[in-house]
Design a protein around this motif. Structure first.
Motif, PDB file in Angstrom:
ATOM      1  N   VAL A   4      36.935  27.665  75.776  1.00 37.07           N
ATOM      2  CA  VAL A   4      36.231  26.392  75.695  1.00 37.07           C
ATOM      3  C   VAL A   4      35.377  26.197  76.937  1.00 37.07           C
TER       4      VAL A   4
ATOM      5  N   LEU B 251      34.175  27.189  71.575  1.00 34.05           N
ATOM      6  CA  LEU B 251      33.863  25.781  71.454  1.00 34.05           C
ATOM      7  C   LEU B 251      33.163  25.307  72.721  1.00 34.05           C
TER       8      LEU B 251
ATOM      9  N   ASN C 244      30.912  26.361  67.629  1.00 37.68           N
ATOM     10  CA  ASN C 244      31.196  24.957  67.367  1.00 37.68           C
ATOM     11  C   ASN C 244      30.943  24.086  68.596  1.00 37.68           C
ATOM     12  N   TYR C 245      30.683  22.803  68.339  1.00 39.40           N
ATOM     13  CA  TYR C 245      30.169  21.911  69.396  1.00 39.40           C
ATOM     14  C   TYR C 245      30.755  20.514  69.251  1.00 39.40           C
TER      15      TYR C 245
ATOM     16  N   ALA D  46      38.713  18.299  69.871  1.00 41.55           N
ATOM     17  CA  ALA D  46      38.728  19.703  70.305  1.00 41.55           C
ATOM     18  C   ALA D  46      40.000  20.402  69.842  1.00 41.55           C
TER      19      ALA D  46
END
Length: 359
Positions: free
Chosen positions: A5, A67, A92-93, A320
């Protein structure tokens, strides 16, 4: 395999809270970024210098990630390049964006995100964020929801830093459109004071119209006729000073970067002095009016937390956690209320000991 992340802006007050929440609730490897090479982070976090004005740096930073969590505001000034880069690389965001202008800039990439299988969730945090899901929970109680009234109050600085202060004063610059009686109407910022009864320790306090992403996205997310979003501060004299800034001082004072910076820094210094007395917590109240089983009813939820920044971290960290676990997957670009189910919202809040009270 350990998920990776990237928390952009993770050295700020909100970014730190987000990173800590993710570290607490997942096994992810977390890298924190800052444009300042002298910034320091504590284990277990890794650190990366990142200049968001450099597209090549952005691509290099996010390429190995699973992420990306964008916490570097104010989002009034962000161009969406981080999200565009995530879409191009299929990553992914999540963000903590807090202004409708950012949403309007990036939603044009919706089809690209869907085609790439990228889930992008905007407006996470506390307000917007937890507030959005509280409203969604209320709307779902009705056969025909009609009106949303969302209000929140923050003690002193709310534990936030200069970036949030800048965001507040940027929100005083211009009139904005609000969805009232089934049509868009122009509203003056920090107007139409209303006294709201919040849970203890806040009680009755004044709130004012304020332009939030919810003001805009709720009209699209829910079949309602009116959306009201109001904000206030503790102690109450902060509200009066903010009202004077919005309505008495020359507009030029809040229409320039220097003016915004001046007001933000003065406000920050003032809240540092009053925080020990006012606290840095937050209270929110979401009231939904509508029709259920042929009767007109009102449904209200409230939430209180002693530290606004920690609550914001929980709101973003929860999303998240779900995305990293594969429980939240919805390719496209969505405000949080369109992506997160009420069941998942309540479960993640419970695990963080944040109580959403129904009235």
């Amino acid at each position: 395999m350990t998920k990776k992340v990237l928390v952009i802006g993770g050295c700020g007050r909100i970014g730190k809270s987000v990173a800590r929440d993710i570290a607490t609730h997942t096994e992810a490897e977390i890298t924190i970024t800052s444009r300042n090479p002298e910034s320091q982070v504590e284990p277990p976090f890794k650190f990366l210098v990142l200049d968001l004005s450099d597209p090549e740096q952005i691509l290099k930073a996010i390429a190995p990630m699973d992420l990306v969590v964008h916490c570097a505001g104010p989002f009034h000034h962000r161009d969406g390049k981080v999200l565009e880069s995530c879409i191009s690389l299929g990553i992914n965001y999540i963000d903590v964006s807090d202004h409708r202008s950012f949403y309007e800039r990036v939603i044009k990439h919706q089809n690209s995100a869907i085609a790439k299988g990228v889930t992008a969730v905007l407006n996470t945090g506390i307000f917007p964020g937890i507030s959005n899901s509280m409203v969604k929970q209320g709307v779902e109680q009705f056969d025909r929801p009609e009106k949303i009234h969302l209000s929140y109050v923050v003690g002193g600085s709310g534990g936030a830093g200069l970036t949030v202060m800048r965001t507040t004063f940027l929100g005083l610059k211009n009139k904005f459109s609000a969805w009232i009686d089934g049509k868009w109407q122009e509203i003056s910022p920090y107007s139409e004071r209303e006294v709201i009864e919040f849970p203890k320790p806040y009680g009755k306090t004044g709130v004012y119209w304020f332009d939030m992403p919810e003001t805009y996205t709720f009209a699209d997310s829910f079949p309602v006729e009116t959306v009201i979003t109001k904000f206030g501060s503790i102690p109450d004299w902060y509200n009066h000073l903010t009202w004077i800034t919005a309505h008495v001082f020359p507009k030029s004072w809040v229409n320039t970067p220097k003016g915004i910076e001046f007001f933000a820094r003065v406000s920050y210094l003032m809240t540092k002095a009053t925080d020990p007395f006012s606290g840095i917590g937050v209270a929110m109240r979401a009231e939904i009016t509508g029709e259920k089983a042929g009767k007109r009813e009102t449904y209200c939820t409230t939430m209180v937390h002693q530290n606004t920044a920690i609550a914001a971290g929980a709101g973003t960290g929860a999303v998240a956690e779900l995305m990293l676990a594969g429980k939240l997957k919805k390719p496209g670009i969505y405000p949080v209320e369109q992506a997160l189910s009420t069941e998942m919202f309540l479960d993640t809040m419970k695990s963080r000991k944040i109580e959403i009270i129904n009235h």
